[in-house]
Design a protein around this motif. Structure first.
Motif, mmCIF file in Angstrom:
data_model
loop_
_atom_site.group_PDB
_atom_site.id
_atom_site.type_symbol
_atom_site.label_atom_id
_atom_site.label_comp_id
_atom_site.label_asym_id
_atom_site.label_seq_id
_atom_site.Cartn_x
_atom_site.Cartn_y
_atom_site.Cartn_z
ATOM 1 N N ASP A 173 0.693 -1.259 0.108
ATOM 2 C CA ASP A 173 -0.015 -0.088 -0.058
ATOM 3 C C ASP A 173 0.663 1.063 -0.153
ATOM 4 O O ASP A 173 1.574 1.534 0.868
ATOM 5 C CB ASP A 173 -0.908 0.074 1.267
ATOM 6 N N PRO A 174 0.878 1.986 -1.034
ATOM 7 C CA PRO A 174 1.638 3.224 -1.353
ATOM 8 C C PRO A 174 1.411 4.291 -0.202
ATOM 9 O O PRO A 174 2.017 5.004 0.069
ATOM 10 C CB PRO A 174 1.403 3.680 -2.555
ATOM 11 N N ALA A 175 0.259 4.412 0.517
ATOM 12 C CA ALA A 175 -0.514 5.277 1.351
ATOM 13 C C ALA A 175 0.111 5.012 2.875
ATOM 14 O O ALA A 175 0.375 5.829 3.626
ATOM 15 C CB ALA A 175 -1.774 5.156 1.488
ATOM 16 N N THR A 176 0.393 3.613 3.040
ATOM 17 C CA THR A 176 0.683 3.421 4.448
ATOM 18 C C THR A 176 1.897 2.494 4.707
ATOM 19 O O THR A 176 2.340 2.565 5.852
ATOM 20 C CB THR A 176 -0.441 2.586 5.132
ATOM 21 N N GLN A 177 2.407 1.841 3.596
ATOM 22 C CA GLN A 177 3.379 0.908 3.930
ATOM 23 C C GLN A 177 4.818 1.426 3.063
ATOM 24 O O GLN A 177 5.624 0.564 2.870
ATOM 25 C CB GLN A 177 3.190 -0.534 3.249
ATOM 26 N N ILE A 178 4.923 2.488 2.801
ATOM 27 C CA ILE A 178 6.128 3.008 2.103
ATOM 28 C C ILE A 178 6.329 4.363 2.280
ATOM 29 O O ILE A 178 5.613 5.373 2.493
ATOM 30 C CB ILE A 178 5.733 3.120 0.387
ATOM 31 N N LEU A 179 7.804 4.657 2.531
ATOM 32 C CA LEU A 179 8.311 6.272 2.847
ATOM 33 C C LEU A 179 9.282 6.449 1.820
ATOM 34 O O LEU A 179 10.326 5.561 1.871
ATOM 35 C CB LEU A 179 8.678 6.121 4.141
ATOM 36 N N PRO A 180 9.467 7.526 1.119
ATOM 37 C CA PRO A 180 10.706 7.733 0.263
ATOM 38 C C PRO A 180 11.778 8.288 1.497
ATOM 39 O O PRO A 180 11.594 8.704 2.618
ATOM 40 C CB PRO A 180 10.333 9.164 -0.370
ATOM 41 N N PHE A 220 13.854 4.193 -0.633
ATOM 42 C CA PHE A 220 12.715 4.110 0.212
ATOM 43 C C PHE A 220 12.693 2.931 0.981
ATOM 44 O O PHE A 220 13.528 2.154 1.005
ATOM 45 C CB PHE A 220 11.438 3.958 -0.775
ATOM 46 N N ALA A 221 11.968 3.065 2.101
ATOM 47 C CA ALA A 221 11.546 2.019 3.281
ATOM 48 C C ALA A 221 10.163 1.680 2.847
ATOM 49 O O ALA A 221 9.291 2.488 2.732
ATOM 50 C CB ALA A 221 11.877 2.474 4.549
ATOM 51 N N ALA A 222 10.065 0.193 2.876
ATOM 52 C CA ALA A 222 8.546 -0.336 2.852
ATOM 53 C C ALA A 222 8.385 -1.537 3.909
ATOM 54 O O ALA A 222 9.434 -2.246 4.069
ATOM 55 C CB ALA A 222 8.559 -0.855 1.278
ATOM 56 N N GLY A 223 7.184 -1.442 4.163
ATOM 57 C CA GLY A 223 6.929 -3.084 5.071
ATOM 58 C C GLY A 223 5.854 -2.347 6.006
ATOM 59 O O GLY A 223 4.895 -2.150 5.625
#
Length: 401
Positions: A87-94, A254-257
């Protein structure tokens, strides 16, 4: 001053500079450095075009979360590369490169008020892991890599007493400096331990797109999904464009998870002032949306290794890594295990710089697993890397005969 700063050890390249300070390299040879892992291939034109076409973005403050278009490009890449639904809105940060994100994630996660707060790191390792642990008020514990298993980290050998105090574990797959890629079985073990002890797993995957076999390296989020962990509980994977797209100066990744970790990480980063420039965001969107330049970049590294490996293999303990752009080479017995002496003499006689392996590891559990090895970063053009390899062969042969 923050008293924790006194616990930091000198960075490997500062130690290398001091090691070589009194050496005058042989002027008969042009200098070649295999010391620093900084990509030196040309930056793809599409990234430069996107950057210069977006200079109007300099007039705006960026949001810490980044533009929705950027997070979508990142989630689309995860879907193409790993078959993941993120989910790009809640599970990813540049993030501004994986280095700063690895460091700041530790500051977000660690609770130094708990006695014995511990961060588990591979050994050898990327020194940011240690620094992040120390400045977060925790103590690092180093898990050695096993040469008999292609330098896989011995996670199973970490004592239960260590896991009981562990709050964070750094994983590097493909590894720096060894190039080892973690298997699904190794991931399964770490997930079980994380469930049991509650620690967070930070998976550093910045070398994931430089590999030499048909099958691309397994990623942490990919392993979690294959094991039914679709919420990515207690897992954050971090990657960047530096190696994938030959743009180390862009400082973009990016960080994701786990959404439950991304949320406080966003809060920390909002106060930390870690927003990515709109101009860099535009260039990053172009990079994540294009795969052809990555294929071409990977081909350059494959050709380089294909030419260098046959030269070095007869004189050093060296094997093709799973991935990455490093050769993690054992030095000949004549040097009696002194990787620092090897590095000094090679520079003095043949004007080639390599990084002593002991500088990338710590004395732990009775040994330094980097001792007797050197790291060679094959980041220059192929001809220069081949020339360096030929000089290393001459150097070793001159010592042996």
């Amino acid at each position: 001053m923050n008293p924790l700063l006194s616990r930091l050890q000198p960075y490997p390249f500062e130690r290398l500079r001091q090691l070589h300070a009194d050496i005058t390299p042989n002027p008969a040879y042009q200098p070649i450095s295999l010391g620093i892992g900084e990509p030196r291939h040309a930056t793809p034109q599409l990234i430069k075009d996107a950057l210069t076409a977006s200079l109007a973005g300099l007039a705006s403050y960026p949001a810490t979360m980044g533009e929705p278009r950027l997070r979508l490009a990142m989630s689309d890449w995860l879907a193409r590369r790993y078959g993941l639904k993120v989910d790009p809105a809640t599970q990813i940060l540049p993030v501004n490169g994986s280095r700063e994100a690895l460091f700041s994630l530790a500051q977000t996660v660690l609770d130094p008020s708990k006695p014995g707060a511990t961060v588990v790191c591979p050994n050898p390792f990327y020194q940011i892991y240690e620094g992040a642990a120390l400045l977060g008020g925790a103590q690092p514990w180093f898990a050695p890599s096993d040469p008999a298993r292609n330098f896989a980290v011995d996670w199973a050998g970490v004592p239960q007493s260590v896991w009981a105090n562990t709050q964070l574990i750094f994983v590097c797959s493909p590894g720096n400096p060894t190039g080892a890629v973690m298997s699904l079985g190794e991931w399964e073990l770490l997930f079980k331990l994380s469930d049991q002890y509650g620690f967070v797993i930070a998976s550093d995957e910045c070398y994931s797109e430089i590999y030499f076999r048909d099958e691309a390296p397994l990623g942490g989020l990919q392993a979690a999904a294959q094991l039914g962990r679709h919420d990515f509980k207690n897992l954050i994977s971090l990657t960047s464009l530096s190696k994938r797209s030959s743009v180390p100066g862009l400082r973009s990744g990016f960080a994701a998870g786990d959404a439950a970790l991304i949320k406080p990480f966003l809060l920390y980063r909002t106060y930390h002032g870690s927003a990515m420039s709109p101009v860099v965001q535009a260039a990053s969107i172009a990079a994540w949306n294009d795969e052809q330049h990555v294929v071409e970049n990977r081909a350059l590294y494959r050709e380089k290794f294909a030419q260098v490996m046959p030269l070095l293999a007869p004189v050093m303990d060296v094997a093709l890594p799973d991935a990455g752009f490093y050769l993690w080479a054992g030095i000949p017995e004549i040097f009696k295990g002194s990787d620092t002496a090897f590095s000094r003499e090679l520079l003095a006689l043949y004007n080639v710089v390599v990084l002593p392996g002991s500088y990338l590891a710590r004395d732990a559990q009775g040994s330094n697993p980097g001792a007797g090895r050197v790291r060679m970063a094959l980041v220059a053009e192929t001809a220069e890397c081949v020339e360096a390899a030929e000089r290393i062969v001459q150097f070793i042969q001159s010592k042996v005969h």
